[in-house]
Scaffold this active site. Structure first.
Site, PDB file in Angstrom:
ATOM      1  N   CYS A 278      16.729   4.842   7.880  1.00 36.52           N
ATOM      2  CA  CYS A 278      15.849   4.085   8.774  1.00 36.52           C
ATOM      3  C   CYS A 278      16.444   2.779   9.264  1.00 36.52           C
ATOM      4  O   CYS A 278      16.332   2.447  10.450  1.00 36.52           O
ATOM      5  CB  CYS A 278      14.487   3.857   8.126  1.00 36.52           C
ATOM      6  SG  CYS A 278      14.515   2.822   6.631  1.00 36.52           S
ATOM      7  N   HIS A 337      10.435   0.693   4.883  1.00 32.19           N
ATOM      8  CA  HIS A 337      10.781   1.430   6.096  1.00 32.19           C
ATOM      9  C   HIS A 337      11.072   0.408   7.184  1.00 32.19           C
ATOM     10  O   HIS A 337      10.457  -0.663   7.237  1.00 32.19           O
ATOM     11  CB  HIS A 337       9.652   2.368   6.512  1.00 32.19           C
ATOM     12  CG  HIS A 337       9.980   3.183   7.727  1.00 32.19           C
ATOM     13  ND1 HIS A 337      11.149   3.893   7.841  1.00 32.19           N
ATOM     14  CD2 HIS A 337       9.308   3.373   8.897  1.00 32.19           C
ATOM     15  CE1 HIS A 337      11.174   4.512   9.018  1.00 32.19           C
ATOM     16  NE2 HIS A 337      10.077   4.198   9.671  1.00 32.19           N
ATOM     17  N   ASP A 360      10.069   3.329  16.701  1.00 33.37           N
ATOM     18  CA  ASP A 360      10.653   3.810  15.448  1.00 33.37           C
ATOM     19  C   ASP A 360      11.555   5.000  15.752  1.00 33.37           C
ATOM     20  O   ASP A 360      11.083   6.093  16.065  1.00 33.37           O
ATOM     21  CB  ASP A 360       9.544   4.206  14.475  1.00 33.37           C
ATOM     22  CG  ASP A 360      10.072   4.511  13.080  1.00 33.37           C
ATOM     23  OD1 ASP A 360      11.304   4.589  12.914  1.00 33.37           O
ATOM     24  OD2 ASP A 360       9.247   4.673  12.159  1.00 33.37           O
ATOM     25  N   ASN A 400      -1.395   0.646   7.177  1.00 29.55           N
ATOM     26  CA  ASN A 400      -2.773   0.452   6.715  1.00 29.55           C
ATOM     27  C   ASN A 400      -3.457   1.710   6.210  1.00 29.55           C
ATOM     28  O   ASN A 400      -4.684   1.757   6.126  1.00 29.55           O
ATOM     29  CB  ASN A 400      -3.618  -0.158   7.837  1.00 29.55           C
ATOM     30  CG  ASN A 400      -4.678  -1.102   7.302  1.00 29.55           C
ATOM     31  OD1 ASN A 400      -4.710  -1.420   6.122  1.00 29.55           O
ATOM     32  ND2 ASN A 400      -5.574  -1.536   8.170  1.00 29.55           N
ATOM     33  N   ASP A 402      -4.731   4.332   3.308  1.00 26.14           N
ATOM     34  CA  ASP A 402      -5.143   4.202   1.908  1.00 26.14           C
ATOM     35  C   ASP A 402      -4.340   5.181   1.058  1.00 26.14           C
ATOM     36  O   ASP A 402      -3.818   6.186   1.559  1.00 26.14           O
ATOM     37  CB  ASP A 402      -6.635   4.497   1.752  1.00 26.14           C
ATOM     38  CG  ASP A 402      -7.504   3.348   2.242  1.00 26.14           C
ATOM     39  OD1 ASP A 402      -6.945   2.324   2.676  1.00 26.14           O
ATOM     40  OD2 ASP A 402      -8.742   3.479   2.205  1.00 26.14           O
ATOM     41  N   GLU A 453     -10.742  -6.017   7.904  1.00 26.04           N
ATOM     42  CA  GLU A 453      -9.725  -4.979   7.662  1.00 26.04           C
ATOM     43  C   GLU A 453     -10.374  -3.626   7.439  1.00 26.04           C
ATOM     44  O   GLU A 453      -9.942  -2.609   7.987  1.00 26.04           O
ATOM     45  CB  GLU A 453      -8.872  -5.383   6.456  1.00 26.04           C
ATOM     46  CG  GLU A 453      -7.694  -4.452   6.173  1.00 26.04           C
ATOM     47  CD  GLU A 453      -8.046  -3.309   5.239  1.00 26.04           C
ATOM     48  OE1 GLU A 453      -7.414  -2.249   5.328  1.00 26.04           O
ATOM     49  OE2 GLU A 453      -8.983  -3.493   4.425  1.00 26.04           O
TER      50      GLU A 453
END
Length: 715
Positions: A278, A337, A360, A400, A402, A453
């Site tokens: 990466c 990353h 990316d 973000n 979970d 958030e």
């Protein structure tokens, strides 16, 4: 009878123009200019001077193999403006006895690339002569307010366009290490390789006329470059490899700069270079985009989510020893990353979503059939607007998502707990005109655990659900989430400590250095008013930085009895002889503990990522650094291990200091042996420079070092 005006010579004023256009680092002999900004050329005539009203001078600028007026890849524009409307401008600067100085300007929306400049001279409406004046390269212009890549801060332009070195952050969230990198975007032939990269894209190969016409859009260019950095769909620059087998190429950890990679790709007929991961993909993309004039920076996200099924949940599976298992869904949390941010307007999105965009180039998932990701607006990621182009949902999950932990035993899966703050930590980039690290996590998300958030997470999940219900490809395979499910996802589940009232925590007793034993303790704390009897299974295993687990090499079991509100420690030591043969290049070890209380079915899982550190290379500059004057550089390095290492190779490079990467064969280094060499070079560019060095052997691949050097123009 008056003769037609004849051009004898053209001066493109490359050296002067390039300084004005901030391209003098690329060349002083070739003309490289930026769109939306004027440049001057001088025409010298053979037979007489230019006569306004009698001579009509018409310029033509063409780019691409099929230049065409209708798609903007051919432009006709005259000094008098009589040749119809054109966004290109030609203005008379000086009319000499036998010369003519003209100011030319490409519109701030023009396609970037290689142009051919011609002139037609119509004298007395009778004699028409045509001349080819020369080639020039047109680039994006972050100094021009009308350009869609305009950046209004000069320090930021210097950092994100002009600076040719930097740091890429690696390690883990508890030990962040700057890795020096030579971007080298202004080195010899790099601009030509960048334009070659555009011409090798599938877009150009399929429809060159349309591709060249679209090269005025940074959104379009960034997607093309992003797909071309990896080689999954085409003969892109780099082959990715996460297998730990690099015998037929270069271990990604050994690279220290982009120039050697791009030049190898070009020299081998555009065959992909082996190998990259990466940070190498992101570094190459940074080089190409800065070279083309698009402000770009390299971003590291620690604990980066890779959500393969788009539900914003990363599922992780553990066995009864606490060892992490290979994920059948391929969901992973990358230890770190690396991607890019590029600065541009987003006229294709609602207002307010321009600015920094995530791109990316690491080949993870496809986007419109190609392995690329972005541009995704950073603001859209923060606000959960995951339905905005491009690939915003995937980018959102990287910072973000979970995490759900599962215990696998007896063919069954038991949910251990759900973490809402595991993914996306210490999002980092190099500071402006400084060697310090900037934490930009707040650009990507609101404070973890805050109402904002969780509201954004819920909004993103609802948008994904709505998108899936409208997508026929998902209709038969994805169960829609109910409102109750959404509510449960919105609220983090209880942690095991809330149930059993016992917490576990690892603590290192000394910094973890390669070649030394790893000493740590497990701290157990009883937060209740009752006795607790714990059985704790401990294990250690190597990891790749993409989260892939390797074999476990150490296990232990502890039986701990805790009185009410008592804390105890269990001491652990992993000898070097036990872990050395299991380490990956990433030098990552994951220690974990899975605890259970005899009277409760609940499990307590705790882990810690350890990155083993090497002593760095020390670089000393012996004397003043002056352009075109010899300079001695001393490099000091050592074998940190208590054993012989073989096949040692030292590489040293630095844009403006070395014409090419220096490779020094060291051979064998004795245990704990220190050595030094002195290199001679002649700096050829002035200003702030950086030397990057790497030492590899059969036992380690990436002992790094750097030194900043200021090169004076004269004594």
């Amino acid at each position: 009878m008056e003769q037609g005006l004849e051009v004898a010579l053209t001066d493109l004023q490359s050296a002067w123009n390039n300084v004005q256009h901030h391209t003098e680092e690329i060349s002083s002999e070739r003309l490289l200019v930026r769109r939306g900004q004027a440049f001057n050329i001088t025409l010298y005539f053979r037979n007489r001077g230019f006569q306004p009203g009698l001579d009509n001078v018409i310029f033509m600028a063409e780019t691409g193999p099929l230049p065409d007026l209708s798609n903007g890849t051919r432009a006709l524009f005259s000094l008098t403006g009589r040749h119809g409307p054109s966004p290109w401008i030609a203005l008379l600067e000086t009319n000499g006895a036998s010369s003519l100085e003209v100011s030319l300007c490409a519109p701030p929306t023009a396609a970037v690339g290689r142009y051919l400049l011609k002139v037609h001279i119509d004298s007395f409406q009778r004699s028409v002569t045509a001349y080819q004046l020369g080639e020039f390269i047109l680039l994006f212009n972050p100094w021009c307010p009308e350009d869609s890549v305009y950046l209004d801060s000069e320090p930021q332009r210097q950092e994100y366009v002009v600076n040719d070195y930097g740091f890429i952050y690696q390690g883990n969230k508890n030990w962040i290490r700057p890795c020096p990198w030579n971007y080298g975007q202004f080195e010899e032939n790099i601009i030509d390789i960048c334009l070659e990269l555009l011409d090798k894209s599938l877009n150009f190969q399929t429809d060159p006329a349309t591709d060249c016409a679209l090269r005025g859009s940074p959104v379009y260019i960034s997607r093309v470059v992003c797909a071309m950095i990896n080689s999954n769909d085409d003969n892109g620059v780099l082959n990715g490899n996460w297998s730990e087998n690099y015998l037929d190429g270069i271990n990604p950890a050994e690279w220290t700069g982009s120039v050697a990679i791009l030049k190898q790709w070009h020299a081998t007929g555009c065959q992909p270079v082996r190998y990259g991961q990466c940070w190498v993909f992101a570094a190459i993309m940074c080089t190409v985009m800065r070279c083309l004039g698009i402000p770009t920076r390299v971003i590291t996200n620690f604990d980066s989510g890779h959500d393969t099924d788009g539900n914003l949940i990363i599922d992780e599976y553990y066995d009864s020893t606490g060892r992490i298992l290979e994920n059948k869904k391929k969901d992973t949390v990358w230890n770190f990353h690396v991607w890019n941010e590029c600065w541009m307007a987003r006229k294709d999105l609602p207002p307010g979503y321009g600015g920094w965009q995530v791109l990316d180039a690491t080949p993870q998932e496809t986007s419109n059939g190609l392995y690329c990701c972005g541009p995704a607006s950073v603001r859209a990621i923060k606000e959960g607007e995951v339905d905005l182009n491009y690939d915003t949902a995937f980018a959102f999950s990287m910072v973000n998502a979970d995490c759900m932990s599962w215990l696998v035993y007896g063919g069954k899966e038991q949910k251990i707990h759900r973490e809402t703050n595991t993914v996306g930590n210490f999002i980092s980039t190099k500071s402006i005109q400084s060697n310090e690290r900037d934490d930009i996590t707040e650009n990507y998300k609101y404070i973890e655990g805050s109402p904002q958030e969780r509201q954004v997470f819920l909004k993103a999940l609802q948008k994904l659900r709505a998108g899936r219900s409208e997508d026929p490809h998902h209709a038969s395979t994805s169960m829609p989430l109910s409102e109750d499910s959404l509510r449960r996802l919105h609220m983090p589940s209880l942690q095991p400590s809330d149930v059993v009232q016992v917490s576990l925590k690892f603590q290192l007793l000394a910094p973890p250095h390669m070649g030394q034993d790893i000493s740590f303790v497990l701290l157990a704390l009883n937060m209740s008013f009752q006795f607790k009897d714990l059985k704790v299974n401990l294990s250690a295993q190597s990891l790749l930085h993409d989260g892939s687990p390797l074999l476990a090499f150490w296990q232990d079991t502890a039986f701990i009895t805790l009185s009410p509100e008592e804390a105890k420690t269990h001491s652990c030591r992993i000898p070097y002889s036990q872990y050395s043969q299991y380490l990956s290049t990433d030098k990552l070890i994951r220690i974990s503990a899975l605890g259970e209380e005899k009277s409760s079915p609940e499990k307590i899982l705790v882990d810690k990522i350890i990155t083993l550190a090497y002593p760095g290379i020390i670089i000393n500059v012996l004397g003043a650094a002056i352009v075109n004057q010899p300079l001695s550089i001393q490099v000091l390095f050592s074998n940190p291990l208590s054993e012989y290492v073989e096949d040692c190779v030292l590489t040293v490079e630095g844009s403006g200091l070395f014409k090419k990467q220096q490779r020094v064969l060291i051979g064998i280094l004795k245990p704990q042996h220190r050595a030094s060499i002195t290199l001679e070079t002649v700096p050829f560019k002035s200003g702030q420079r950086q030397i990057q060095a790497n030492l590899r052997s059969n036992k380690f691949k990436d002992i790094k070092g750097y030194r900043n050097v200021y090169v004076d123009l004269r004594l």
